[in-house]
Design an enzyme around this catalytic site. Structure first.
Site, mmCIF file in Angstrom:
data_model
loop_
_atom_site.group_PDB
_atom_site.id
_atom_site.type_symbol
_atom_site.label_atom_id
_atom_site.label_comp_id
_atom_site.label_asym_id
_atom_site.label_seq_id
_atom_site.Cartn_x
_atom_site.Cartn_y
_atom_site.Cartn_z
ATOM 1 N N SER A 102 0.817 -1.209 0.000
ATOM 2 C CA SER A 102 0.000 0.000 0.000
ATOM 3 C C SER A 102 0.857 1.268 0.000
ATOM 4 O O SER A 102 1.627 1.504 -0.915
ATOM 5 C CB SER A 102 -0.963 -0.035 1.192
ATOM 6 O OG SER A 102 -1.931 0.967 1.105
ATOM 7 N N ASP A 242 -2.301 6.422 -3.613
ATOM 8 C CA ASP A 242 -1.189 5.754 -2.940
ATOM 9 C C ASP A 242 -0.689 4.607 -3.814
ATOM 10 O O ASP A 242 -1.135 4.431 -4.947
ATOM 11 C CB ASP A 242 -1.587 5.283 -1.541
ATOM 12 C CG ASP A 242 -2.578 4.129 -1.561
ATOM 13 O OD1 ASP A 242 -3.295 3.982 -2.564
ATOM 14 O OD2 ASP A 242 -2.643 3.376 -0.573
ATOM 15 N N ASP A 244 -1.027 1.406 -4.121
ATOM 16 C CA ASP A 244 -1.917 0.425 -4.753
ATOM 17 C C ASP A 244 -3.253 1.041 -5.150
ATOM 18 O O ASP A 244 -4.171 0.329 -5.555
ATOM 19 C CB ASP A 244 -2.123 -0.789 -3.847
ATOM 20 C CG ASP A 244 -2.897 -0.480 -2.574
ATOM 21 O OD1 ASP A 244 -2.829 0.667 -2.093
ATOM 22 O OD2 ASP A 244 -3.554 -1.389 -2.034
ATOM 23 N N ASP A 246 -5.785 2.350 -3.644
ATOM 24 C CA ASP A 246 -7.056 2.141 -2.948
ATOM 25 C C ASP A 246 -7.408 3.316 -2.048
ATOM 26 O O ASP A 246 -8.407 3.275 -1.336
ATOM 27 C CB ASP A 246 -7.054 0.824 -2.163
ATOM 28 C CG ASP A 246 -6.095 0.811 -0.987
ATOM 29 O OD1 ASP A 246 -5.250 1.727 -0.880
ATOM 30 O OD2 ASP A 246 -6.177 -0.129 -0.167
#
Length: 449
Positions: A102, A242, A244, A246
Protein backbone atom coordinates in the site's frame (compact mmCIF):
# COMPACT_ATOMS: atom_id res chain seq x y z
CA UNK A 1 6.25 -17.28 14.97
CA UNK A 2 3.53 -14.76 15.67
CA UNK A 3 0.28 -13.80 14.01
CA UNK A 4 0.62 -13.13 10.27
CA UNK A 5 -2.48 -11.18 9.28
CA UNK A 6 -2.76 -7.56 10.35
CA UNK A 7 -5.45 -4.98 9.64
CA UNK A 8 -4.92 -5.32 5.89
CA UNK A 9 -3.42 -8.68 4.99
CA UNK A 10 0.16 -9.76 5.66
CA UNK A 11 2.81 -7.06 5.47
CA UNK A 12 6.46 -6.49 6.36
CA UNK A 13 9.98 -5.94 5.07
CA UNK A 14 10.59 -7.85 1.84
CA UNK A 15 12.96 -10.81 2.22
CA UNK A 16 12.39 -10.83 5.97
CA UNK A 17 9.87 -13.02 7.78
CA UNK A 18 7.05 -13.29 6.89
CA UNK A 19 7.53 -11.65 3.48
CA UNK A 20 9.89 -14.29 2.10
CA UNK A 21 9.71 -16.64 -0.91
CA UNK A 22 9.48 -19.63 1.41
CA UNK A 23 6.51 -18.21 3.33
CA UNK A 24 4.86 -17.01 0.13
CA UNK A 25 5.05 -20.47 -1.42
CA UNK A 26 3.47 -21.95 1.69
CA UNK A 27 0.86 -19.18 1.70
CA UNK A 28 -0.01 -20.06 -1.90
CA UNK A 29 -0.50 -23.68 -0.89
CA UNK A 30 -2.63 -22.67 2.11
CA UNK A 31 -4.81 -20.38 0.00
CA UNK A 32 -5.31 -23.19 -2.52
CA UNK A 33 -6.19 -25.59 0.29
CA UNK A 34 -8.89 -23.24 1.58
CA UNK A 35 -10.29 -21.99 -1.74
CA UNK A 36 -9.60 -24.83 -4.13
CA UNK A 37 -12.72 -26.82 -3.32
CA UNK A 38 -15.37 -24.08 -3.35
CA UNK A 39 -18.47 -25.52 -4.96
CA UNK A 40 -19.51 -23.99 -8.27
CA UNK A 41 -16.30 -21.99 -8.68
CA UNK A 42 -13.52 -22.79 -11.09
CA UNK A 43 -10.23 -23.34 -9.33
CA UNK A 44 -8.49 -20.19 -10.47
CA UNK A 45 -6.83 -17.32 -8.67
CA UNK A 46 -6.11 -13.79 -9.91
CA UNK A 47 -2.77 -12.29 -8.86
CA UNK A 48 -2.04 -8.59 -9.27
CA UNK A 49 0.71 -6.46 -7.81
CA UNK A 50 1.97 -2.92 -7.43
CA UNK A 51 5.31 -1.78 -8.85
CA UNK A 52 7.73 -2.92 -6.12
CA UNK A 53 10.77 -4.85 -7.27
CA UNK A 54 10.08 -7.55 -4.70
CA UNK A 55 6.70 -8.19 -6.33
CA UNK A 56 8.37 -10.48 -8.88
CA UNK A 57 9.78 -12.64 -6.10
CA UNK A 58 6.51 -12.98 -4.22
CA UNK A 59 4.43 -13.44 -7.38
CA UNK A 60 6.60 -16.37 -8.49
CA UNK A 61 6.54 -18.04 -5.07
CA UNK A 62 2.78 -17.64 -4.62
CA UNK A 63 2.17 -18.98 -8.12
CA UNK A 64 4.32 -22.05 -7.45
CA UNK A 65 2.39 -22.82 -4.29
CA UNK A 66 -0.99 -22.39 -5.94
CA UNK A 67 -0.32 -24.43 -9.08
CA UNK A 68 1.32 -27.20 -7.05
CA UNK A 69 -2.08 -27.65 -5.43
CA UNK A 70 -3.91 -27.84 -8.75
CA UNK A 71 -5.13 -24.27 -9.09
CA UNK A 72 -4.79 -22.16 -12.23
CA UNK A 73 -3.27 -18.72 -11.79
CA UNK A 74 -3.95 -15.63 -13.91
CA UNK A 75 -1.20 -13.04 -13.58
CA UNK A 76 -2.49 -9.56 -14.42
CA UNK A 77 0.67 -7.61 -13.56
CA UNK A 78 0.70 -4.10 -12.05
CA UNK A 79 -2.91 -3.32 -11.22
CA UNK A 80 -4.74 -1.22 -8.58
CA UNK A 81 -6.06 -3.16 -5.62
CA UNK A 82 -9.71 -2.37 -6.50
CA UNK A 83 -9.05 -3.66 -10.03
CA UNK A 84 -7.90 -7.00 -8.64
CA UNK A 85 -11.07 -7.17 -6.53
CA UNK A 86 -13.14 -6.43 -9.65
CA UNK A 87 -11.31 -8.99 -11.80
CA UNK A 88 -11.70 -11.65 -9.13
CA UNK A 89 -15.47 -11.33 -9.53
CA UNK A 90 -15.66 -10.78 -13.29
CA UNK A 91 -13.34 -13.69 -14.09
CA UNK A 92 -15.31 -16.05 -11.82
CA UNK A 93 -12.30 -16.81 -9.65
CA UNK A 94 -12.07 -18.61 -6.35
CA UNK A 95 -9.88 -15.88 -4.89
CA UNK A 96 -7.84 -12.81 -5.75
CA UNK A 97 -4.42 -11.84 -4.42
CA UNK A 98 -2.87 -8.37 -4.45
CA UNK A 99 0.86 -8.13 -3.77
CA UNK A 100 1.35 -4.72 -2.20
CA UNK A 101 2.37 -2.83 0.91
CA UNK A 102 0.00 0.00 0.00
CA UNK A 103 1.46 3.35 1.14
CA UNK A 104 4.56 1.83 2.74
CA UNK A 105 8.05 2.41 1.29
CA UNK A 106 9.50 0.25 -1.50
CA UNK A 107 11.48 -2.02 0.80
CA UNK A 108 8.21 -3.34 2.29
CA UNK A 109 5.69 -5.61 0.64
CA UNK A 110 2.59 -7.55 1.54
CA UNK A 111 -0.24 -9.79 0.44
CA UNK A 112 -3.95 -8.95 0.44
CA UNK A 113 -6.49 -11.66 -0.31
CA UNK A 114 -10.02 -11.33 -1.71
CA UNK A 115 -12.75 -13.95 -1.73
CA UNK A 116 -14.67 -14.92 -4.86
CA UNK A 117 -17.09 -12.03 -4.18
CA UNK A 118 -14.30 -9.44 -4.36
CA UNK A 119 -14.45 -8.63 -0.65
CA UNK A 120 -11.54 -8.96 1.75
CA UNK A 121 -11.56 -12.10 3.84
CA UNK A 122 -13.34 -12.49 7.13
CA UNK A 123 -11.32 -13.09 10.27
CA UNK A 124 -12.49 -16.70 10.28
CA UNK A 125 -11.10 -17.43 6.81
CA UNK A 126 -7.87 -15.54 7.51
CA UNK A 127 -7.43 -17.57 10.67
CA UNK A 128 -7.98 -20.78 8.72
CA UNK A 129 -5.27 -19.83 6.20
CA UNK A 130 -2.93 -18.65 8.92
CA UNK A 131 -3.32 -21.89 10.87
CA UNK A 132 -2.27 -23.89 7.81
CA UNK A 133 0.73 -21.65 7.12
CA UNK A 134 2.03 -21.79 10.67
CA UNK A 135 1.40 -25.52 11.10
CA UNK A 136 4.39 -27.86 11.31
CA UNK A 137 2.62 -30.24 8.94
CA UNK A 138 3.19 -30.19 5.16
CA UNK A 139 0.39 -28.82 2.96
CA UNK A 140 -0.11 -31.53 0.38
CA UNK A 141 -2.32 -31.50 -2.72
CA UNK A 142 -5.13 -33.95 -3.33
CA UNK A 143 -3.45 -37.04 -4.86
CA UNK A 144 -6.17 -37.04 -7.54
CA UNK A 145 -5.57 -33.42 -8.63
CA UNK A 146 -3.24 -32.42 -11.43
CA UNK A 147 -0.78 -29.54 -11.36
CA UNK A 148 -2.34 -26.22 -12.34
CA UNK A 149 -1.26 -23.75 -15.00
CA UNK A 150 -0.13 -20.12 -14.88
CA UNK A 151 -1.26 -17.61 -17.50
CA UNK A 152 0.04 -14.10 -18.11
CA UNK A 153 -2.93 -11.84 -18.92
CA UNK A 154 -2.14 -8.45 -20.43
CA UNK A 155 -5.51 -7.19 -21.65
CA UNK A 156 -7.74 -6.88 -18.58
CA UNK A 157 -6.95 -3.27 -17.63
CA UNK A 158 -9.70 -2.09 -19.95
CA UNK A 159 -12.31 -3.80 -17.77
CA UNK A 160 -11.30 -1.65 -14.82
CA UNK A 161 -11.24 1.51 -16.94
CA UNK A 162 -14.82 0.92 -18.11
CA UNK A 163 -15.95 -0.02 -14.62
CA UNK A 164 -14.48 3.18 -13.16
CA UNK A 165 -15.98 5.37 -15.90
CA UNK A 166 -19.35 3.72 -15.36
CA UNK A 167 -19.27 4.86 -11.70
CA UNK A 168 -19.90 8.41 -12.99
CA UNK A 169 -22.10 7.32 -15.91
CA UNK A 170 -19.31 8.15 -18.39
CA UNK A 171 -19.85 11.82 -17.58
CA UNK A 172 -18.05 14.41 -19.72
CA UNK A 173 -15.45 15.99 -17.45
CA UNK A 174 -13.93 18.23 -20.10
CA UNK A 175 -12.91 21.67 -18.89
CA UNK A 176 -11.34 20.28 -15.71
CA UNK A 177 -7.58 20.48 -15.38
CA UNK A 178 -6.09 18.17 -12.78
CA UNK A 179 -2.64 17.30 -11.47
CA UNK A 180 -2.57 13.54 -10.99
CA UNK A 181 0.07 11.97 -8.70
CA UNK A 182 0.12 8.19 -9.13
CA UNK A 183 2.85 7.57 -6.52
CA UNK A 184 4.90 5.58 -9.07
CA UNK A 185 2.49 2.83 -8.12
CA UNK A 186 -0.11 0.44 -9.46
CA UNK A 187 -2.32 3.06 -11.14
CA UNK A 188 0.46 4.72 -13.11
CA UNK A 189 -0.86 3.49 -16.46
CA UNK A 190 -4.64 3.07 -16.04
CA UNK A 191 -5.87 6.11 -14.11
CA UNK A 192 -4.32 8.76 -16.41
CA UNK A 193 -5.88 7.00 -19.41
CA UNK A 194 -9.39 6.90 -18.01
CA UNK A 195 -9.22 10.50 -16.76
CA UNK A 196 -8.24 11.63 -20.26
CA UNK A 197 -10.95 9.50 -21.87
CA UNK A 198 -13.54 11.35 -19.77
CA UNK A 199 -12.20 14.68 -21.01
CA UNK A 200 -9.96 15.87 -18.18
CA UNK A 201 -6.78 17.74 -18.96
CA UNK A 202 -4.29 15.64 -17.00
CA UNK A 203 -0.88 16.77 -15.78
CA UNK A 204 0.76 13.47 -14.81
CA UNK A 205 3.26 13.19 -11.99
CA UNK A 206 5.11 10.18 -10.56
CA UNK A 207 4.10 7.78 -13.33
CA UNK A 208 7.55 6.31 -13.99
CA UNK A 209 7.99 3.39 -11.58
CA UNK A 210 11.40 1.74 -11.40
CA UNK A 211 10.62 -0.80 -8.68
CA UNK A 212 12.23 1.32 -5.97
CA UNK A 213 10.50 4.71 -6.12
CA UNK A 214 6.94 3.76 -5.20
CA UNK A 215 5.54 6.22 -2.59
CA UNK A 216 8.93 7.94 -2.35
CA UNK A 217 8.03 11.50 -1.35
CA UNK A 218 4.92 11.29 -3.49
CA UNK A 219 1.40 9.93 -3.42
CA UNK A 220 -1.40 10.21 -0.88
CA UNK A 221 0.91 10.46 2.14
CA UNK A 222 2.65 13.47 0.56
CA UNK A 223 -0.41 15.19 -0.87
CA UNK A 224 0.68 18.61 0.40
CA UNK A 225 3.48 18.38 -2.17
CA UNK A 226 0.85 18.86 -4.89
CA UNK A 227 0.28 22.50 -3.93
CA UNK A 228 3.21 23.77 -6.01
CA UNK A 229 2.12 21.85 -9.10
CA UNK A 230 -1.53 22.89 -8.76
CA UNK A 231 -0.47 26.53 -8.54
CA UNK A 232 2.07 26.20 -11.35
CA UNK A 233 -0.42 24.73 -13.82
CA UNK A 234 -3.43 26.64 -12.46
CA UNK A 235 -5.23 23.35 -12.06
CA UNK A 236 -8.71 22.90 -10.64
CA UNK A 237 -7.35 20.41 -8.11
CA UNK A 238 -4.64 17.92 -7.34
CA UNK A 239 -5.28 14.20 -6.90
CA UNK A 240 -2.83 11.93 -5.07
CA UNK A 241 -3.23 8.15 -5.05
CA UNK A 242 -1.19 5.75 -2.94
CA UNK A 243 0.95 2.83 -4.10
CA UNK A 244 -1.92 0.42 -4.75
CA UNK A 245 -4.50 3.14 -5.55
CA UNK A 246 -7.06 2.14 -2.95
CA UNK A 247 -6.92 5.59 -1.34
CA UNK A 248 -6.93 9.18 -2.54
CA UNK A 249 -6.23 12.63 -1.08
CA UNK A 250 -6.98 15.92 -2.87
CA UNK A 251 -5.68 19.45 -2.86
CA UNK A 252 -7.98 22.27 -3.91
CA UNK A 253 -7.07 24.94 -6.47
CA UNK A 254 -5.24 26.90 -3.78
CA UNK A 255 -3.17 23.88 -2.72
CA UNK A 256 -5.03 23.16 0.53
CA UNK A 257 -5.20 19.46 1.36
CA UNK A 258 -8.67 17.88 1.30
CA UNK A 259 -8.53 14.58 3.18
CA UNK A 260 -10.79 11.56 3.31
CA UNK A 261 -13.11 13.00 5.94
CA UNK A 262 -13.90 16.02 3.78
CA UNK A 263 -14.36 13.81 0.71
CA UNK A 264 -16.85 11.68 2.65
CA UNK A 265 -18.65 14.83 3.87
CA UNK A 266 -18.95 16.23 0.34
CA UNK A 267 -20.23 12.95 -1.09
CA UNK A 268 -22.58 12.16 1.81
CA UNK A 269 -24.42 15.48 1.49
CA UNK A 270 -24.64 15.11 -2.30
CA UNK A 271 -25.92 11.55 -2.06
CA UNK A 272 -28.52 12.51 0.55
CA UNK A 273 -29.77 15.31 -1.69
CA UNK A 274 -29.95 12.88 -4.62
CA UNK A 275 -31.78 10.29 -2.51
CA UNK A 276 -29.09 7.64 -2.94
CA UNK A 277 -27.77 7.58 0.64
CA UNK A 278 -29.60 4.50 1.89
CA UNK A 279 -30.86 4.83 5.44
CA UNK A 280 -29.27 8.30 5.61
CA UNK A 281 -26.17 6.63 7.03
CA UNK A 282 -22.43 6.44 6.43
CA UNK A 283 -19.71 4.25 7.94
CA UNK A 284 -16.47 5.79 9.22
CA UNK A 285 -13.74 4.86 11.69
CA UNK A 286 -12.80 6.01 15.17
CA UNK A 287 -10.04 8.16 13.59
CA UNK A 288 -12.52 10.36 11.69
CA UNK A 289 -12.53 14.03 12.64
CA UNK A 290 -15.21 15.15 15.09
CA UNK A 291 -16.10 17.88 12.62
CA UNK A 292 -17.38 15.20 10.23
CA UNK A 293 -19.47 13.55 12.94
CA UNK A 294 -21.03 16.87 13.97
CA UNK A 295 -21.78 17.79 10.34
CA UNK A 296 -23.51 14.47 9.76
CA UNK A 297 -25.55 14.86 12.94
CA UNK A 298 -26.61 18.37 11.92
CA UNK A 299 -27.82 17.04 8.56
CA UNK A 300 -29.70 14.05 9.90
CA UNK A 301 -27.13 11.51 8.72
CA UNK A 302 -26.16 8.67 11.02
CA UNK A 303 -22.43 7.96 11.27
CA UNK A 304 -21.69 4.33 12.14
CA UNK A 305 -18.21 4.31 13.73
CA UNK A 306 -15.99 1.24 13.34
CA UNK A 307 -12.46 0.18 14.22
CA UNK A 308 -9.67 1.45 11.98
CA UNK A 309 -9.29 -0.32 8.63
CA UNK A 310 -11.39 -0.22 5.50
CA UNK A 311 -12.32 -3.89 5.97
CA UNK A 312 -14.17 -2.91 9.18
CA UNK A 313 -15.88 -0.04 7.36
CA UNK A 314 -16.95 -2.38 4.57
CA UNK A 315 -18.25 -4.95 7.06
CA UNK A 316 -20.44 -2.26 8.66
CA UNK A 317 -21.63 -1.12 5.24
CA UNK A 318 -22.63 -4.64 4.25
CA UNK A 319 -24.38 -5.25 7.56
CA UNK A 320 -26.36 -2.01 7.44
CA UNK A 321 -26.86 -1.71 3.67
CA UNK A 322 -24.85 1.53 3.77
CA UNK A 323 -23.71 2.95 0.43
CA UNK A 324 -20.88 5.26 1.52
CA UNK A 325 -18.01 4.78 3.93
CA UNK A 326 -14.35 5.45 4.38
CA UNK A 327 -11.40 6.71 6.35
CA UNK A 328 -9.63 9.99 6.87
CA UNK A 329 -6.58 8.43 5.19
CA UNK A 330 -8.44 8.39 1.89
CA UNK A 331 -9.98 4.92 1.67
CA UNK A 332 -13.40 5.76 0.22
CA UNK A 333 -15.93 3.04 -0.56
CA UNK A 334 -19.02 3.53 -2.71
CA UNK A 335 -21.11 0.47 -1.97
CA UNK A 336 -22.95 0.50 -5.28
CA UNK A 337 -19.68 0.09 -7.16
CA UNK A 338 -16.79 -1.10 -5.03
CA UNK A 339 -15.97 -3.96 -2.70
CA UNK A 340 -12.91 -2.18 -1.34
CA UNK A 341 -11.41 1.31 -1.14
CA UNK A 342 -10.99 2.79 -4.61
CA UNK A 343 -9.00 6.01 -5.00
CA UNK A 344 -9.77 6.41 -8.69
CA UNK A 345 -13.53 6.00 -8.34
CA UNK A 346 -13.56 8.40 -5.37
CA UNK A 347 -11.60 10.94 -7.43
CA UNK A 348 -14.08 10.64 -10.29
CA UNK A 349 -17.05 11.12 -7.98
CA UNK A 350 -15.57 14.34 -6.62
CA UNK A 351 -14.75 15.62 -10.12
CA UNK A 352 -18.31 14.81 -11.11
CA UNK A 353 -19.63 16.99 -8.27
CA UNK A 354 -17.31 19.85 -9.24
CA UNK A 355 -18.68 19.65 -12.78
CA UNK A 356 -22.34 19.26 -11.77
CA UNK A 357 -22.44 22.01 -9.14
CA UNK A 358 -20.12 24.52 -10.79
CA UNK A 359 -18.38 24.89 -7.42
CA UNK A 360 -14.66 24.47 -6.95
CA UNK A 361 -13.30 21.94 -4.48
CA UNK A 362 -12.57 24.59 -1.88
CA UNK A 363 -16.23 25.62 -1.87
CA UNK A 364 -17.43 22.03 -1.67
CA UNK A 365 -15.05 21.20 1.18
CA UNK A 366 -16.06 24.27 3.18
CA UNK A 367 -19.22 22.49 4.39
CA UNK A 368 -17.15 20.90 7.14
CA UNK A 369 -15.31 22.56 10.00
CA UNK A 370 -12.21 20.66 11.04
CA UNK A 371 -11.40 20.16 14.71
CA UNK A 372 -7.66 20.65 15.35
CA UNK A 373 -6.21 17.17 15.26
CA UNK A 374 -2.77 15.62 15.30
CA UNK A 375 -1.75 12.05 14.54
CA UNK A 376 1.74 11.05 15.68
CA UNK A 377 3.47 7.73 15.11
CA UNK A 378 5.92 6.49 17.74
CA UNK A 379 8.23 3.65 16.71
CA UNK A 380 8.11 0.99 19.43
CA UNK A 381 10.16 -2.06 20.37
CA UNK A 382 7.22 -4.04 21.73
CA UNK A 383 3.42 -4.10 21.57
CA UNK A 384 1.98 -5.05 24.98
CA UNK A 385 -1.72 -4.43 25.58
CA UNK A 386 -2.15 -0.73 26.28
CA UNK A 387 -4.26 -1.40 29.38
CA UNK A 388 -1.20 -3.07 30.94
CA UNK A 389 0.82 0.15 30.74
CA UNK A 390 0.08 2.28 33.83
CA UNK A 391 1.60 5.48 32.47
CA UNK A 392 -0.41 5.55 29.23
CA UNK A 393 -3.57 4.22 30.87
CA UNK A 394 -3.50 6.98 33.49
CA UNK A 395 -2.72 9.63 30.90
CA UNK A 396 -5.67 8.56 28.74
CA UNK A 397 -8.05 8.94 31.68
CA UNK A 398 -6.57 12.32 32.53
CA UNK A 399 -6.86 13.55 28.94
CA UNK A 400 -10.46 12.37 28.54
CA UNK A 401 -11.44 14.17 31.74
CA UNK A 402 -9.71 17.36 30.64
CA UNK A 403 -11.18 17.48 27.11
CA UNK A 404 -14.67 16.20 27.95
CA UNK A 405 -17.10 16.31 25.01
CA UNK A 406 -14.98 18.83 23.13
CA UNK A 407 -12.14 16.47 22.26
CA UNK A 408 -10.73 12.97 22.47
CA UNK A 409 -7.61 10.84 22.38
CA UNK A 410 -7.14 7.52 20.59
CA UNK A 411 -4.12 5.27 20.99
CA UNK A 412 -3.67 2.11 18.96
CA UNK A 413 -0.89 0.01 17.49
CA UNK A 414 -0.39 -0.16 13.74
CA UNK A 415 -1.59 -3.47 12.38
CA UNK A 416 1.30 -3.68 9.93
CA UNK A 417 4.26 -1.86 11.51
CA UNK A 418 5.98 -1.49 14.89
CA UNK A 419 4.28 1.81 15.62
CA UNK A 420 1.99 3.27 18.23
CA UNK A 421 -0.44 5.71 16.65
CA UNK A 422 -1.46 8.60 18.90
CA UNK A 423 -4.41 10.77 17.89
CA UNK A 424 -5.46 13.84 19.86
CA UNK A 425 -8.33 16.09 18.85
CA UNK A 426 -9.70 19.18 20.59
CA UNK A 427 -11.38 22.50 19.88
CA UNK A 428 -8.17 24.38 20.68
CA UNK A 429 -4.80 23.66 19.05
CA UNK A 430 -2.96 24.36 22.31
CA UNK A 431 -4.77 21.47 23.97
CA UNK A 432 -3.84 19.16 21.09
CA UNK A 433 -0.18 20.17 21.34
CA UNK A 434 -0.13 19.76 25.11
CA UNK A 435 -1.56 16.25 25.15
CA UNK A 436 0.40 14.98 22.14
CA UNK A 437 3.62 16.01 23.87
CA UNK A 438 2.61 14.17 27.05
CA UNK A 439 1.57 11.00 25.22
CA UNK A 440 4.73 10.84 23.11
CA UNK A 441 6.97 11.23 26.16
CA UNK A 442 5.13 8.54 28.10
CA UNK A 443 5.00 6.16 25.12
CA UNK A 444 8.74 6.49 24.55
CA UNK A 445 9.36 5.77 28.21
CA UNK A 446 7.15 2.68 28.38
CA UNK A 447 7.53 1.19 24.88
CA UNK A 448 10.89 2.26 23.50
CA UNK A 449 13.32 1.46 26.28
Amino acid sequence: MGKLFGTDGVRGRANEYPITPEMSLRMGKAIASVFGDIKGKKSRVIIGKDTRLSGYMLETALTSGLISMGMDVYLVGPMPTPAVALLTRSMISSAGIMITASHNPAEDNGIKIFGSDGFKLTDAIENKIEKLILSDKPINPDPKSSVGKAYRVDDVGGRYIEYAKNSVDHMDLSGLRIVLDCANGAAYHLTPILMKELGCEVIKEFVEPDGLNINHQCGATYAERLADSVNKYRADCGIALDGDADRVIFTDHEGTVVDGDRIIAICALAMKEAGTLTGNAIAVTSMSNMGLLKLMEANGIKAVVTDVGDRHVIAAMRKGNIKLGGEQSGHIIFGDYSTTGDGTVAALRVLQLIKQTGKNLKELASVMDIFPQQLVNVMVKKKPALNTLPGLTGLIAECEKDLGDSGRCILRYSGTEKKLRILVEAQAQKDVDKWVKKFVATAEEELCS
